[in-house]
Design a protein around this motif. Structure first.
Motif, PDB file in Angstrom:
ATOM      1  N   PHE A  87       0.838  -1.187   0.000  1.00  0.00           N
ATOM      2  CA  PHE A  87       0.000   0.000   0.000  1.00  0.00           C
ATOM      3  C   PHE A  87       0.877   1.242   0.000  1.00  0.00           C
ATOM      4  CE2 PHE A  87       0.649  -1.466   4.354  1.00  0.00           C
ATOM      5  CZ  PHE A  87       1.204  -0.347   4.954  1.00  0.00           C
ATOM      6  N   GLU A  88       0.270   2.346  -0.372  1.00  0.00           N
ATOM      7  CA  GLU A  88       0.957   3.638  -0.336  1.00  0.00           C
ATOM      8  C   GLU A  88       0.634   4.323   0.996  1.00  0.00           C
ATOM      9  OE1 GLU A  88       3.054   4.757  -2.535  1.00  0.00           O
ATOM     10  OE2 GLU A  88       2.790   3.067  -3.917  1.00  0.00           O
ATOM     11  N   VAL A  89       1.634   4.918   1.609  1.00  0.00           N
ATOM     12  CA  VAL A  89       1.448   5.571   2.905  1.00  0.00           C
ATOM     13  C   VAL A  89       0.344   6.632   2.875  1.00  0.00           C
ATOM     14  CG1 VAL A  89       2.544   7.075   4.627  1.00  0.00           C
ATOM     15  CG2 VAL A  89       3.746   5.052   3.782  1.00  0.00           C
ATOM     16  N   PRO A  90       0.252   7.475   1.827  1.00  0.00           N
ATOM     17  CA  PRO A  90      -0.837   8.471   1.816  1.00  0.00           C
ATOM     18  C   PRO A  90      -2.221   7.848   1.916  1.00  0.00           C
ATOM     19  CG  PRO A  90       0.820   9.072   0.205  1.00  0.00           C
ATOM     20  CD  PRO A  90       1.182   7.699   0.695  1.00  0.00           C
ATOM     21  N   GLU A  91      -2.417   6.676   1.292  1.00  0.00           N
ATOM     22  CA  GLU A  91      -3.727   6.032   1.393  1.00  0.00           C
ATOM     23  C   GLU A  91      -3.963   5.499   2.802  1.00  0.00           C
ATOM     24  OE1 GLU A  91      -6.591   2.679  -0.704  1.00  0.00           O
ATOM     25  OE2 GLU A  91      -4.484   2.800  -1.296  1.00  0.00           O
ATOM     26  N   LEU A  92      -2.922   4.932   3.414  1.00  0.00           N
ATOM     27  CA  LEU A  92      -3.048   4.483   4.803  1.00  0.00           C
ATOM     28  C   LEU A  92      -3.456   5.637   5.706  1.00  0.00           C
ATOM     29  CD1 LEU A  92      -2.521   2.491   7.210  1.00  0.00           C
ATOM     30  CD2 LEU A  92      -0.157   3.311   7.173  1.00  0.00           C
ATOM     31  N   LEU A  93      -2.798   6.778   5.553  1.00  0.00           N
ATOM     32  CA  LEU A  93      -3.103   7.941   6.386  1.00  0.00           C
ATOM     33  C   LEU A  93      -4.517   8.440   6.134  1.00  0.00           C
ATOM     34  CD1 LEU A  93       0.292   9.859   6.038  1.00  0.00           C
ATOM     35  CD2 LEU A  93      -0.495   8.511   7.992  1.00  0.00           C
TER      36      LEU A  93
END
Length: 246
Positions: A105-111
């Protein structure tokens, strides 16, 4: 005070990467390397949200979530999973998880997903008013509310207590399923577009994924059917969904 998040993942690299990303965003972070440690921490301390990897030794993330929900713990749960299939996602959501994020996953989506969970938790944290606690009463007109209890046919939804019933049978809904059902019933008869549903349920930072939404609709339909309800959620192909009486 900063939000405190528990991150549980047996992959040290993933765990530390998520920890760093959250700390840079201002969160307090506690980490766990397996399901047993995660369960002990979640029961001992208070967290704003839990980020749980599905595949962990000893006790997996799904089991951790299921045990906490059985304990009455309603802390928002975001599942991380390398298993992106529908049955695997359904298993986690049925255990009480509020959202999932496939690996990698991409960190921006996690956030963004975490912010959406925390916003919804804040909106539902205020105590119910006496009117919202009035869950019984005569059946109202279509789309009407009695004591702030939403009604549609034999379906009753209490936003204040976040409980829902079909007749006498209470529906066991996850946080996301409840929010989705409440939104559809509040706008009974109206066709809500995919993007509008995502903005209302997941927040403005969440992207639009029709397959993801379709999965939640499927879980919600199954629980309504199991309670004896007819088909209340209609699909308008290429547009969205609507709650309509049969």
């Amino acid at each position: 005070m900063p939000e405190c998040v528990l991150v549980a993942d047996d992959d040290r690299a993933v765990r530390e990467a998520v920890e760093r990303a959250l700390e840079l965003e201002g969160y307090d972070v506690v980490t766990a390397g397996d399901g047993v440690e995660a369960l002990v921490l979640a029961r001992r301390e208070s967290f704003s949200a839990l980020v749980l990897d599905v595949m962990m030794p000893h006790i997996d993330g799904v089991a951790v979530c299921r045990v906490l929900r059985a304990d009455g713990d309603r802390t928002p749960v975001l599942m991380l999973t390398a298993r992106a299939g529908i049955p695997d996602r359904a298993n986690g959501l049925d255990a009480g998880a509020d959202d999932y994020l496939p690996k990698p996953f991409e960190v921006p989506e996690l956030l963004a997903r975490l912010r959406a969970l925390l916003r919804r938790a804040v909106l539902t944290a205020s105590p119910a008013s006496p009117a919202e606690k009035n869950e019984e009463g005569d059946e109202g007109e279509e789309g009407s509310r009695s004591g702030d209890v939403l009604r549609m046919a034999s379906l009753r939804i209490s936003p204040g207590t976040r409980r829902a019933w079909w007749g006498a049978a209470e529906l066991r809904l996850t946080r996301t399923e409840f929010d989705l059902l409440e939104l559809l019933v509040r706008d009974e008869g109206l066709v809500l577009e995919h993007a509008a549903i995502y903005r209302s349920v997941w927040g403005p930072d969440a992207g639009v994924d029709a397959k993801n939404l379709a999965g939640y609709i499927g879980y919600l339909r199954r629980k309504l059917t199991d309670a004896g309800a007819p088909d209340l959620i209609r699909t308008v192909r290429g547009v969205g969904y609507a709650a309509r009486r049969p």
